[in-house]
Scaffold this motif. Sequence first.
Motif: not given
Length: 182
Positions: A8-11, A117-119, A128-138
């Motif tokens: 799954d690309k989102t996880t 995910e943004m939803s 949040t925004d997508k870039e911040s979410m991805d960075r924070t989760n990483r």
Amino acid sequence: MLVIHPIDKTTEMLSILYEGLGARLIEADCSNKKMGHLLHHTSPSERIMLLGHGSDKGLYYRKNDKEEDFDGIIVGHSQAYYLRKHCGDIIGIWCHAMEFAKKEGLHGLFSGMIISEMSEAEEYGVATDKESMDRTNRIMFTQLRRLLDDGIPLHEIPERLKTLDTTQSELSRFNYERFYYL
């Protein structure tokens, strides 16, 4: 270590937790019978990671990662019997994994709702925004990996992880608070 992490690309950032460890990785759907056999023949002393998307019903999978909907449950009630034999060495990270674990009498480290995910951010009113979410989760999963690599007992991880939140954003506070030891 057995890792069940349906593609799954989102996880995909969850792969940080097992990369380079030589884990047995299940990424695609298995029948209930095949999954039961796999779990039954996994030593109770071996850690099991269940990672991805899901609900209080279990861990989901989808046949096509480009589709939005899920096709079914890869680990659910019918596999709980085998998971209970793992004496607390289970890590389950998906939305509402803790509710599944409580209902099924499982022990280990489990997540509640994790926004990936943004939803989901919109649904829970987390700015949040997508870039911040991805960075924070990483960052969060890299810190969790360090705790695991350092041999920190699973029961200490929820509190220790909270202290490692260097981002201190609305999203990070939400996600870092959603780890539980049962």
